[in-house]
Write a protein that holds these residues in place. Structure first.
Motif, PDB file in Angstrom:
ATOM      1  N   UNK A 466       0.859  -1.184   0.000  1.00 36.51           N
ATOM      2  CA  UNK A 466       0.000   0.000   0.000  1.00 36.51           C
ATOM      3  C   UNK A 466       0.892   1.230   0.000  1.00 36.51           C
ATOM      4  N   UNK A 533      12.133   9.487   7.915  1.00 34.12           N
ATOM      5  CA  UNK A 533      11.614  10.031   9.178  1.00 34.12           C
ATOM      6  C   UNK A 533      12.062   9.233  10.408  1.00 34.12           C
ATOM      7  N   UNK A 535      10.241   8.545  12.822  1.00 37.49           N
ATOM      8  CA  UNK A 535       9.188   7.601  13.199  1.00 37.49           C
ATOM      9  C   UNK A 535       9.491   6.195  12.683  1.00 37.49           C
ATOM     10  N   UNK A 536      10.112   6.132  11.500  1.00 38.79           N
ATOM     11  CA  UNK A 536      10.451   4.824  10.930  1.00 38.79           C
ATOM     12  C   UNK A 536      11.414   4.084  11.853  1.00 38.79           C
ATOM     13  N   UNK A 539       9.797   2.850  15.021  1.00 40.81           N
ATOM     14  CA  UNK A 539       9.031   1.641  14.740  1.00 40.81           C
ATOM     15  C   UNK A 539       9.960   0.453  14.528  1.00 40.81           C
ATOM     16  N   UNK A 541      12.834   0.009  15.845  1.00 44.38           N
ATOM     17  CA  UNK A 541      13.289  -0.369  17.190  1.00 44.38           C
ATOM     18  C   UNK A 541      12.215  -1.203  17.887  1.00 44.38           C
ATOM     19  N   UNK A 542      10.968  -0.748  17.800  1.00 46.59           N
ATOM     20  CA  UNK A 542       9.879  -1.482  18.446  1.00 46.59           C
ATOM     21  C   UNK A 542       9.734  -2.880  17.851  1.00 46.59           C
ATOM     22  N   UNK A 545      14.178  -4.408  17.362  1.00 49.55           N
ATOM     23  CA  UNK A 545      15.155  -4.195  18.430  1.00 49.55           C
ATOM     24  C   UNK A 545      16.597  -4.369  17.944  1.00 49.55           C
ATOM     25  N   UNK A 601       6.780   2.049   0.706  1.00 49.09           N
ATOM     26  CA  UNK A 601       5.914   3.206   0.961  1.00 49.09           C
ATOM     27  C   UNK A 601       6.630   4.326   1.716  1.00 49.09           C
ATOM     28  N   UNK A 602       7.499   3.960   2.646  1.00 49.86           N
ATOM     29  CA  UNK A 602       8.234   4.986   3.392  1.00 49.86           C
ATOM     30  C   UNK A 602       9.169   5.736   2.439  1.00 49.86           C
ATOM     31  N   UNK A 605       7.024   8.020   0.159  1.00 45.67           N
ATOM     32  CA  UNK A 605       6.548   9.225   0.856  1.00 45.67           C
ATOM     33  C   UNK A 605       7.691  10.222   0.993  1.00 45.67           C
TER      34      UNK A 605
END
Lengths: 617, 617
Positions: A466, A533, A535-536, A539, A541-542, A545, A601-602, A605
């Motif tokens: 997407x 970004x 934020x990527x 995420x 890391x989440x 790790x 997608x990243x 964008x």
């Protein structure tokens, strides 16, 4: 019927346009015959007799009239109406000069369940057909009310036991149900009246919708068509190899292109069962695909504005201008086994675009002969007497594909005068990992088959992501050694006006053994790496790790990271150059075999944002 | 959480573009809040704190963060990794200022089957969420490994019994499985943390693919959303009415348009359950759709070349020029209740195009107020002081829709100066049966909802036909009395370069009680009726065995015939005028209620052939 499964045919329903468009396209692509799809005839101003003449003029035989639906009925009046309808169609067939009609198993609620009664009704129609020199090819639709397997249709035909009644086998109806085609070999060959071939992707959906919208030509989908065809030929089938493909895209694409794609699919399929169909295949003497050795080069066409921009980015990435073509405005840039040609021939590209791929072939001449035998357009290339005669063909998206050898004295590099600068070596770029090519909407499946059949590459599974401006389908093709990789992509729906971002750029992905070091060196040298970004990375890391130091470096450099059960893929992109091209640095860790499409997608964008920012300045 | 199901929200995944595009579009359409879809945030350069500010600036609350996938696991290490991942996401939520996260049931093979153990894992996470002032809305995906019904998700949530743990209900996941939503009413309202609404067409396919590609906004598909929403509200749900729609077309369409379409869907849905959500609906005082009385007129914009051609065809069809507008270059043509306006205002159309529909409304002012309340663009129309102030709104394809009355002294006809010619009466045209409008690719479902909600029309089932240049989808909308019918159509794939035929013309279909007599009179008067191939009539004879004399007349005049269990539909078309418009004469026999779409491919091929012939001259 003459021949022995040597003829190729195509159902008119495979192609877009009016019947007249379709016949012209089938003939131009070299088909021997056609199946006339009734709705095409009904909408045509040509009478059946005129269609017969048109086909004869085009060198096409009419192999089949189709379909005749819902013959049998538990209601006597309805069966009588079917017989009346059939007689009218026999009139049409006689005028067309075709002797075989496809009779589908009924999908009606009043279909006959009892095998004896059904065989009896088929016998009645076969008597009428036989009296007129015609014959019925009975086919089990996968969604037939009672008859929906080839075993069942054969049971009925065997029970009826009439010389004018035989079977039509359709690979889709059989393989979509997961039936084992091996049993076909036991059916008497003279009872196999017709064969329809279609491939399809594996889809989990209603089989009728799957059949009506998503069929593909052999080699484009997931079915094992050689394994299907072998028992049919073993049984002694002697009719044509005919295609019947319902596909939403092909239904609205240029039929001339589609017909060539279709014929290529049959040639490649016949080659795969060549011991059984000796006179088909890629023509007498068509060579098998020579072994490929990797990407020899990627050529970018650049205009006056794009050239210095692309050159400065290549330099920052660590490539060196090592040569200039002796007679053409083409520069050679290298590092390790990565080679990029910058071609400034006027009008070759506006801005920058990937215009050609050089593929290392163990035998370039055989590669080119094979391509030609498989209907690939061979490109005439002017060259000086002392220059290499490079064999090149056009891929479906217009990209020129050169078959060449880098390691021989008479190879393509001898056409370049050395600049004296030697290509740097070291920890940076080692070669071309892959090239990413956005395909024209109408030609995605054609491209997959082109690379599969002409170059002998292996299509990988398709994936969809997407993206910010709509869904994008990706499908890689690669050789067995993964030395040649091409990442094909296409928007799932043809783009409309709302796509204010970067329009589907192409890219060259350079391989490196240490993407962090290479990216850092490139950035220090001024390469315009794409910022990703924060934020990527939060995420990432989440989710994964990663080691904190490594994460910090990736964040700093804009390196994206995909991980699967086989390994890891690290990739960083430059900004888009000349409006259409960018470069990537990629590192494969372990046995990772993909292209990081989950992160596309990243990246898209970020490319779009940059464009917005620039356009506001 | 404030409010009582009075707020409207939309998930950012519904819209195309970057997160910034989506937030702007949602705010512009009047939504109160958004669900932030994680991949949109991950690709955004805005930090969570900046997104919070951006939303606040736009007047949007962030209602939900989503999705958190695959929490539970039979593997202790994996569950620990999930908890670590969740804590990172709680950080993001805190910065965003959102207190609820959507937790989907696991689709992983290591999902926990045992209800006690699953409840225990959810409890652990709820403890952590609660400690940070956050809460979990647990949702059963229709394809979850073990939890895939709302009953099962409620069982788990009830078992866990933690104040920070509740349910998220999604209409798609519940209705796609055919579950009865009535049982929702028994769940305590304070455990219903969130509600996601989506419609969908009935499709027989893998539910995950159905969900990911084909969801629609409420009122566009086949689900009964009011029946779903009622028990949710009855249970005491107090969160927002929020949309979560994954749709391939919406994903690539202008998000500003899509957001308005989305908000209209919620307003109409709220209206349907208005007794439970008093402050929503189409706004305070928004009137119910007034009764419609039929087509008042169809307006064609014509340029200087098109005007005389269209006028001569109208005359040949038996219409008379009865009036001329007092201040505008508009002629009124009539026969029976069929009225056509020819508007030659400069630049209104190149060639000829249908520019406006006049719809008879029992209360034009209320119709217009309703349209405005449902986000339809109201058109400002200059008019002289003594002329009728016609209320008009723009349909999604740009067609102007006028609400008017023909039968009153102050009606729109009083703006026309009579020519003195009186409209003929007799056996010919009696009125407008329907208007056929080809829709822009990106706005087909929007158009269906527009006519359904704004005009109160009833959408009929969609049908698809294989037209010569690709598949075409048809869907009619009509009022309860079938006095107003609009036949919408769209290419199933956006058209590319290969479509050499007539590009999807619009048409006005005139009703007649005797199509053969009317068509014959029209042809004798010079109407350019479209010739239909003989093959069509031979097939018609084979299929339907009509009376031979009647068949001969149909063949002579080019009348097409569709028959179903309700009756028969006879229709004949003119050639295309001005490149984009044609007329039909149609006769309905019995209770036939369709539009003859099965014959559309034959008509399209004939239109295309004519164009080819003309262009060769």
């Amino acid at each position: 019927m003459p021949g022995s499964a040597e003829r190729t045919a195509i159902a008119t329903v495979c192609l877009s346009g009016t019947l007249e468009d379709k016949l012209a396209a089938a003939a131009a692509a070299g088909f021997d015959g056609v199946e006339v799809f009734e709705p095409d005839l009904v909408a045509s101003p040509l009478s059946p007799g005129e269609i017969r003449v048109r086909c004869a003029d085009l060198g096409l035989t009419i192999e089949l009239y189709q379909p005749f639906r819902d013959l049998d009925s538990t209601d006597a009046d309805r069966f009588a109406a079917s017989l009346r309808r059939a007689e009218r169609k026999f009139d049409v067939m006689t005028a067309l000069g075709v002797d075989t009609v496809l009779v589908c198993s009924s999908v009606s609620p009043d279909a006959v369940a009892d095998v004896d009664r059904l065989a009896e009704q088929l016998y009645v129609l076969a008597e009428r057909a036989g009296a007129r020199g015609l014959r019925l090819a009975y086919e089990a639709l996968a969604w037939g009310t009672f008859v929906n397997t080839f075993e069942r249709s054969w049971e009925v035909v065997a029970r009826a036991d009439h010389p004018a009644l035989g079977l039509c086998l359709d690979s889709f109806h059989i393989l979509s149900r997961g039936s084992d085609p091996a049993g076909i070999a036991a059916i008497p060959g003279d009872k196999l009246f017709f064969l329809q071939l279609a491939d399809a992707p594996h889809l989990s959906m209603d089989v009728l919708q799957w059949s009506r919208h998503h069929r593909l030509f052999p080699g484009q989908g997931s079915f094992d068509l050689p394994a299907f065809l072998a028992p049919v030929l073993a049984a002694g089938y002697r009719g044509p190899l005919s295609l019947e493909v319902f596909n939403d895209v092909f239904r609205q694409s240029d039929p001339t292109r589609t017909a060539v794609d279709a014929r290529r699919s049959l040639l490649a399929l016949a080659e795969a069962v060549a011991d059984r169909v000796p006179t088909l295949g890629a023509g007498p003497g068509a060579p098998a695909p020579p072994r490929l050795g990797g990407h020899a080069f990627a050529e970018l066409g650049v205009d006056d504005a794009g050239a210095p921009q692309v050159a400065s980015v290549l330099a920052a990435l660590g490539l060196t201008r090592t040569g200039h073509h002796r007679s053409k405005p083409v520069d050679l840039w290298e590092r390790g086994d990565a080679r990029v040609l910058l071609n400034t021939t006027a009008h070759r590209a506006a801005g920058a675009a990937i215009t050609a791929l050089g593929i290392e072939s163990a035998d370039p001449v055989s590669s080119a002969r094979r391509a030609e035998a498989l209907c690939a357009p061979v490109l005439e290339r002017p060259h000086a007497a002392d220059e290499a005669d490079l064999a090149a063909v056009a891929a479906p998206d217009g990209t020129e594909v050169f078959f060449c050898r880098t390691d021989t004295a008479a190879g393509w590099r001898s056409d370049f005068t050395p600049t004296g600068a030697s290509a740097a070596h070291g920890t940076g770029i080692t070669g071309i990992d892959h090239v990413g090519l956005t395909q024209p909407f109408d030609h995605f499946d054609e491209a997959v088959l082109f690379y599969r059949s002409v170059l002998g590459l292996r299509p990988e599974s398709a994936t969809e992501v997407a993206a910010p401006f709509g869904l994008v389908r990706h499908r890689g093709v690669r050789d067995a050694d993964a030395g040649v990789r091409i990442a094909l992509s296409v928007a799932l729906l043809r783009r409309g006006e709302w796509s204010p971002g970067v329009v589907a750029p192409q890219y060259v992905a350079f391989a490196t053994d240490d993407v962090l070091a290479t990216a850092r060196a490139a950035r220090e040298a001024g390469a315009p790496l794409l910022a990703i970004p924060d934020n990527y990375y939060d995420d990432l890391d989440a989710r994964l790790a990663p080691d904190p130091g490594r994460l910090a470096a990736m964040r700093e450099l804009g390196v994206l990271c995909d991980r699967d059960e086989h390994g890891e893929y690290l990739h960083v992109s430059t900004e888009v150059l000349g409006g259409r091209v960018f470069f990537q640095l990629v590192q494969r860790v372990g046995a990772y075999d993909g292209y990081g499409t989950a992160d596309a997608p990243v990246r898209m964008a970020a490319h779009r944002r940059l464009r917005s920012v620039r356009s506001r300045r």
